[in-house]
Every structure is written in C-alpha cells, then in structure tokens.
Design an enzyme around this catalytic site. Structure first.
Site, PDB file in Angstrom:
ATOM      1  N   SER A 194      37.702 -51.986  43.078  1.00 37.57           N
ATOM      2  CA  SER A 194      38.830 -51.389  42.302  1.00 37.57           C
ATOM      3  C   SER A 194      38.368 -50.921  41.007  1.00 37.57           C
ATOM      4  CB  SER A 194      39.588 -52.922  41.960  1.00 37.57           C
ATOM      5  OG  SER A 194      40.335 -52.834  40.911  1.00 37.57           O
ATOM      6  N   TYR A 215      38.785 -62.039  39.909  1.00 40.22           N
ATOM      7  CA  TYR A 215      38.928 -60.864  40.686  1.00 40.22           C
ATOM      8  C   TYR A 215      37.689 -59.597  39.887  1.00 40.22           C
ATOM      9  CZ  TYR A 215      41.094 -56.678  42.587  1.00 40.22           C
ATOM     10  OH  TYR A 215      41.587 -55.491  43.272  1.00 40.22           O
TER      11      TYR A 215
END
Length: 260
Positions: free
Chosen positions: A142, A155
């Site tokens: 990401s 995350y």
C-alpha cells in the site's frame, strides 16, 4: 498472451483487487488458483473467469494464517498443474482504531493475515520456484508501506513489514531466478475502503465527504481513486517481467500520492 500457461496463485481473489488480478491473468492465458476463505465462493469465481477465457481457473479454500491450509492449497495446485510461476499475496483486511483503543486481538489478526499470510504462502511456493528455475512473488502492499495515517497502526505496520520480507526474498531468490516485488496502491474504492469512510468520519469527527476528499484523496494529483484495473495492470507487468533487473522493489499505483 503474456502469461500463457503460467501457473498463478492469487490469495484473497474471490472479489475486489484479487479478483481483478486473477481475471487479468486468465485473460493473458494463465492458469490461476483462486485462493479464498470459502471454497464455494472461490469455485464460483473460478467458473466465471474460466468461462471468459482464454486461460482457466480453479477454486481453493485457503486461510492464509494456517500453515496447514496454505501448504495443502499450494500442493493441490502443483499436483494439478505441476508448478507455480506466480504468487500474488493479496489477502487482507482493514480495522481502524486510535492506538489507545486498538484491541490487541485485532492487532494480532491484522498482522497475521497480512504478514503471516505473505510469509506462509512464500515459504510454500519458494521451493517449487527454485526447483523450476524461476518465479515471481508479488505482495500487495500500500502507499501505507511508505506513509502513515491516523487510526491505522496495525495496517501501516503490516504494510511496512511486507517491504522487508520482499527484500529478503529478493536476496534469497535472486540466484534461482525468483523475483519479489511489492505493489503499493493508493485508495482503491473496494468494499474494504468504503467500509472505512463512515468509520473514519466517526473516529475523526468529520464528515464522510471530508474523509474522501481530504484524508483519502487529498494527497493525489487529481483527487481520483485508484482502480482495481490499475492495480491489475501492474500485477500483470510484474508477473511478466522475467529478469532480476526488477526485484526487491515497490511500485506506487496511487495517482501521485506518496511520490518517491
């Protein structure tokens, strides 16, 4: 066709980004294992993709946090097709909390799915790739592999960790023709992201519109979401790039957010 007869495993591919990647691979002639939690859902996705051709797909039930499930799934693919050329470690979830409110169980769940899943699938596929003289390991990172955002401690930690894993795998796999790279998308409007919009609005005390325009897309050059097709194109590029000239790297697919 760029991936004709290549054998690919894509985790978390019954829907969303994973499905788009699997569809792109099948469209380029690959044989693709749709690895997801529920076999009936994986089978249905595989049937849909096979019908569209020209490649083919099969369904697998795979909990990427279970070593037994991962090993059994990879073994089933090798038994059917004889090899593994591409692994896309895509399975993931999102849970958002302020760090002082983050339940430890949720923290462990997040790291297990994203990091344990990447490690276990890599561990299972690497021997086959080394034996056959090459392969591509692709991790779904990401922009948060490089950046940080409030509410996403688990995350961000997990996505940063994938960079380290990919770099070690590149070093270990290089002499055997095994490449590893990380795709780093920006915000892609999947159900995972849509779920975050009201959650972040509530946690940050702002409107959902502000979450989208300021928090999610404020760093882009055009306030546009990345699409699943954008990510699938990069996954195709990495799967088809067959030399060590491109390994141990991360590619941003983010409309300019987090430029490097």
């Amino acid at each position: 066709m760029k991936l004709k007869d290549k054998v690919c495993i894509v985790t978390g591919s019954a829907s969303g980004i994973g499905r788009a990647i699997a569809a792109r691979y099948v469209g380029e002639g690959a044989r693709v294992a749709i690895a997801d939690l529920k076999r009936e859902v994986s089978d249905a996705t595989a049937a849909d993709l096979t019908a569209s051709g020209p490649g083919e797909a099969i369904g697998l039930a795979m909990d990427v946090t279970s070593e037994d499930a991962v090993n059994a799934g990879v073994a089933a693919v090798v038994e059917k097709w004889g090899r593994v050329d591409v692994l896309v470690s895509n399975a993931g979830v999102q849970i958002v909390h302020k760090i002082e409110d983050f339940p430890f169980e949720d923290w462990k769940k997040m790291l297990s799915i994203h990091l344990d899943g990447a490690f276990l699938t890599t561990k299972a596929c690497m021997p086959h790739m080394k034996r056959q003289g090459g392969g591509a390991l692709i991790y779904m990172g990401s922009v948060h592999s490089h950046e940080a955002s409030p509410l996403k401690s688990a995350y961000v930690t997990a996505k940063h960790g994938l960079l380290g894993l990919a770099r070690v795998v590149a070093k270990e796999g290089g002499p055997h023709g095994v490449r590893s790279n990380v795709i780093c998308p920006g915000f892609v409007k999947t159900p995972l992201v849509e779920k975050q919009i009201p959650e972040q609005a509530k946690a940050l005390g702002i409107s959902e519109e502000e979450v989208v325009k300021r928090v999610m897309l404020g760093g882009t050059v055009d306030t546009e979401f990345t699409t699943i097709e954008d990510v699938a194109e990069v996954a195709l590029f990495l799967a088809g790039f067959e030399t060590n000239a491109l390994t141990g790297q991360s590619l941003m697919v983010s409309h300019g957010w987090g430029m490097r």
